[in-house]
Design a protein around this motif. Structure first.
Motif, mmCIF file in Angstrom:
data_model
loop_
_atom_site.group_PDB
_atom_site.id
_atom_site.type_symbol
_atom_site.label_atom_id
_atom_site.label_comp_id
_atom_site.label_asym_id
_atom_site.label_seq_id
_atom_site.Cartn_x
_atom_site.Cartn_y
_atom_site.Cartn_z
ATOM 1 N N ARG A 248 34.211 40.745 33.078
ATOM 2 C CA ARG A 248 34.015 39.764 34.155
ATOM 3 C C ARG A 248 34.794 40.131 35.418
ATOM 4 O O ARG A 248 34.331 39.880 36.521
ATOM 5 C CB ARG A 248 34.451 38.378 33.686
ATOM 6 N N PHE A 249 35.981 40.697 35.254
ATOM 7 C CA PHE A 249 36.839 41.049 36.389
ATOM 8 C C PHE A 249 36.888 42.557 36.556
ATOM 9 O O PHE A 249 36.848 43.304 35.563
ATOM 10 C CB PHE A 249 38.266 40.549 36.152
ATOM 11 N N THR A 250 37.022 42.996 37.816
ATOM 12 C CA THR A 250 37.165 44.418 38.111
ATOM 13 C C THR A 250 38.296 44.608 39.108
ATOM 14 O O THR A 250 38.287 43.995 40.176
ATOM 15 C CB THR A 250 35.872 45.004 38.684
ATOM 16 N N GLN B 86 37.839 41.695 41.815
ATOM 17 C CA GLN B 86 36.535 41.030 41.853
ATOM 18 C C GLN B 86 36.401 40.207 40.582
ATOM 19 O O GLN B 86 36.461 40.758 39.476
ATOM 20 C CB GLN B 86 35.409 42.068 41.932
ATOM 21 N N ASN C 201 34.016 37.668 38.538
ATOM 22 C CA ASN C 201 32.678 37.115 38.350
ATOM 23 C C ASN C 201 32.656 36.216 37.119
ATOM 24 O O ASN C 201 33.555 36.264 36.278
ATOM 25 C CB ASN C 201 31.660 38.246 38.177
ATOM 26 N N SER C 202 31.626 35.407 37.023
ATOM 27 C CA SER C 202 31.452 34.503 35.865
ATOM 28 C C SER C 202 32.736 33.725 35.590
ATOM 29 O O SER C 202 33.217 33.654 34.452
ATOM 30 C CB SER C 202 31.046 35.302 34.625
ATOM 31 N N LEU C 203 33.281 33.148 36.635
ATOM 32 C CA LEU C 203 34.553 32.443 36.500
ATOM 33 C C LEU C 203 34.424 31.229 35.588
ATOM 34 O O LEU C 203 33.381 30.565 35.561
ATOM 35 C CB LEU C 203 35.071 32.023 37.873
ATOM 36 N N ARG D 20 36.718 37.134 45.267
ATOM 37 C CA ARG D 20 37.334 38.462 45.396
ATOM 38 C C ARG D 20 38.706 38.283 45.999
ATOM 39 O O ARG D 20 38.843 37.854 47.150
ATOM 40 C CB ARG D 20 36.487 39.371 46.277
ATOM 41 N N GLY E 161 30.806 30.975 39.172
ATOM 42 C CA GLY E 161 30.888 31.568 40.501
ATOM 43 C C GLY E 161 31.769 32.799 40.546
ATOM 44 O O GLY E 161 32.297 33.256 39.522
ATOM 45 N N SER E 162 31.933 33.335 41.751
ATOM 46 C CA SER E 162 32.697 34.568 41.950
ATOM 47 C C SER E 162 33.698 34.403 43.089
ATOM 48 O O SER E 162 33.477 33.615 44.012
ATOM 49 C CB SER E 162 31.755 35.727 42.294
#
Length: 127
Positions: A66-68, A80, A82-84, A19, A16-17
Protein backbone atom coordinates in the motif's frame (compact mmCIF):
# COMPACT_ATOMS: atom_id res chain seq x y z
CA UNK A 1 23.64 18.95 11.20
CA UNK A 2 20.59 17.94 9.18
CA UNK A 3 17.17 19.57 9.27
CA UNK A 4 14.04 17.68 8.22
CA UNK A 5 10.63 19.21 7.51
CA UNK A 6 7.61 17.05 6.74
CA UNK A 7 4.56 18.08 4.72
CA UNK A 8 1.63 16.51 2.90
CA UNK A 9 -0.45 15.24 5.80
CA UNK A 10 -4.18 15.77 5.96
CA UNK A 11 -7.58 14.15 6.38
CA UNK A 12 -8.89 11.57 3.93
CA UNK A 13 -11.52 8.88 3.81
CA UNK A 14 -10.64 5.21 3.95
CA UNK A 15 -9.42 4.00 0.60
CA UNK A 16 -7.93 7.36 -0.29
CA UNK A 17 -4.33 8.36 -0.92
CA UNK A 18 -1.81 10.87 0.41
CA UNK A 19 1.80 11.65 -0.46
CA UNK A 20 4.05 12.76 2.35
CA UNK A 21 7.21 14.74 1.68
CA UNK A 22 10.27 15.35 3.83
CA UNK A 23 12.56 18.19 2.83
CA UNK A 24 16.14 17.67 3.97
CA UNK A 25 18.63 20.51 4.40
CA UNK A 26 22.02 21.07 5.97
CA UNK A 27 24.70 18.39 5.65
CA UNK A 28 22.59 16.09 3.47
CA UNK A 29 25.67 14.50 1.91
CA UNK A 30 26.20 12.64 5.17
CA UNK A 31 22.80 10.92 5.03
CA UNK A 32 22.83 7.24 4.13
CA UNK A 33 19.41 6.11 5.36
CA UNK A 34 16.06 7.85 5.71
CA UNK A 35 12.83 6.55 7.11
CA UNK A 36 9.23 7.25 8.04
CA UNK A 37 7.90 6.55 11.50
CA UNK A 38 4.42 7.10 12.91
CA UNK A 39 2.85 7.46 16.31
CA UNK A 40 -0.85 7.03 16.99
CA UNK A 41 -2.47 8.43 20.16
CA UNK A 42 -1.67 6.24 23.14
CA UNK A 43 0.76 4.08 21.19
CA UNK A 44 4.52 3.91 20.81
CA UNK A 45 6.23 5.28 17.74
CA UNK A 46 6.72 2.59 15.10
CA UNK A 47 8.72 2.28 11.92
CA UNK A 48 6.75 2.44 8.68
CA UNK A 49 9.36 2.33 5.94
CA UNK A 50 13.07 2.94 5.46
CA UNK A 51 15.36 3.46 2.46
CA UNK A 52 19.13 3.30 2.16
CA UNK A 53 20.98 5.68 -0.17
CA UNK A 54 22.01 2.90 -2.55
CA UNK A 55 18.69 1.10 -2.48
CA UNK A 56 17.12 -1.38 -0.17
CA UNK A 57 13.66 -0.40 1.00
CA UNK A 58 12.02 -2.05 3.98
CA UNK A 59 8.44 -1.80 5.22
CA UNK A 60 6.43 -2.81 8.22
CA UNK A 61 4.05 -5.65 7.35
CA UNK A 62 0.86 -3.62 7.75
CA UNK A 63 1.75 -1.22 4.91
CA UNK A 64 3.36 -3.58 2.39
CA UNK A 65 1.66 -3.29 -0.97
CA UNK A 66 0.00 0.00 0.00
CA UNK A 67 2.86 2.41 0.80
CA UNK A 68 5.93 3.23 -1.27
CA UNK A 69 9.01 5.05 0.02
CA UNK A 70 11.21 6.97 -2.40
CA UNK A 71 13.90 9.62 -2.50
CA UNK A 72 15.17 12.18 -5.00
CA UNK A 73 18.74 13.25 -5.71
CA UNK A 74 18.47 16.13 -3.24
CA UNK A 75 17.81 13.62 -0.41
CA UNK A 76 14.17 14.69 -0.14
CA UNK A 77 12.08 11.74 1.04
CA UNK A 78 8.57 10.75 0.03
CA UNK A 79 5.93 8.30 1.17
CA UNK A 80 3.13 7.48 -1.24
CA UNK A 81 0.26 6.07 0.77
CA UNK A 82 -2.57 4.32 -1.06
CA UNK A 83 -5.61 2.38 0.16
CA UNK A 84 -5.45 4.21 3.46
CA UNK A 85 -7.17 2.68 6.46
CA UNK A 86 -8.36 4.25 9.73
CA UNK A 87 -5.55 2.32 11.46
CA UNK A 88 -3.06 4.47 9.51
CA UNK A 89 -4.15 7.54 11.47
CA UNK A 90 -1.08 8.92 13.24
CA UNK A 91 1.54 11.62 13.35
CA UNK A 92 4.13 10.74 10.71
CA UNK A 93 7.79 11.58 11.25
CA UNK A 94 10.77 11.66 8.92
CA UNK A 95 14.15 10.47 10.22
CA UNK A 96 17.69 10.33 8.88
CA UNK A 97 20.93 8.55 9.74
CA UNK A 98 24.55 8.78 8.53
CA UNK A 99 24.65 4.97 8.35
CA UNK A 100 23.17 2.46 5.91
CA UNK A 101 20.69 0.53 8.00
CA UNK A 102 18.29 -1.61 5.94
CA UNK A 103 20.84 -4.25 4.86
CA UNK A 104 19.49 -4.27 1.34
CA UNK A 105 15.89 -4.05 2.49
CA UNK A 106 16.02 -6.93 4.96
CA UNK A 107 15.83 -4.79 8.08
CA UNK A 108 13.45 -2.09 9.28
CA UNK A 109 15.66 -0.01 11.57
CA UNK A 110 14.33 1.02 15.01
CA UNK A 111 14.05 4.67 15.99
CA UNK A 112 17.19 4.48 18.12
CA UNK A 113 19.25 4.09 14.94
CA UNK A 114 18.36 7.57 13.68
CA UNK A 115 20.09 10.80 14.59
CA UNK A 116 17.85 13.40 12.98
CA UNK A 117 14.08 13.89 13.20
CA UNK A 118 11.44 16.19 11.78
CA UNK A 119 8.52 17.67 13.70
CA UNK A 120 5.89 15.47 12.09
CA UNK A 121 2.81 15.79 9.90
CA UNK A 122 -0.64 14.54 10.91
CA UNK A 123 -2.50 11.94 8.85
CA UNK A 124 -6.14 11.25 9.71
CA UNK A 125 -8.15 8.56 7.93
CA UNK A 126 -11.87 8.38 8.53
CA UNK A 127 -14.00 5.27 8.01
Amino acid sequence: QVQLVESGGGSVQAGGSLRLSCAASGYVYGIHCMAWFRQAPGKEREGVAALDLHGGASYTDSVKGRFTISQDSAKNLYLQMNSLEPEDTAMYYCAASPHALTHGGWRLPPEGDFNYWGQGTQVTVSA
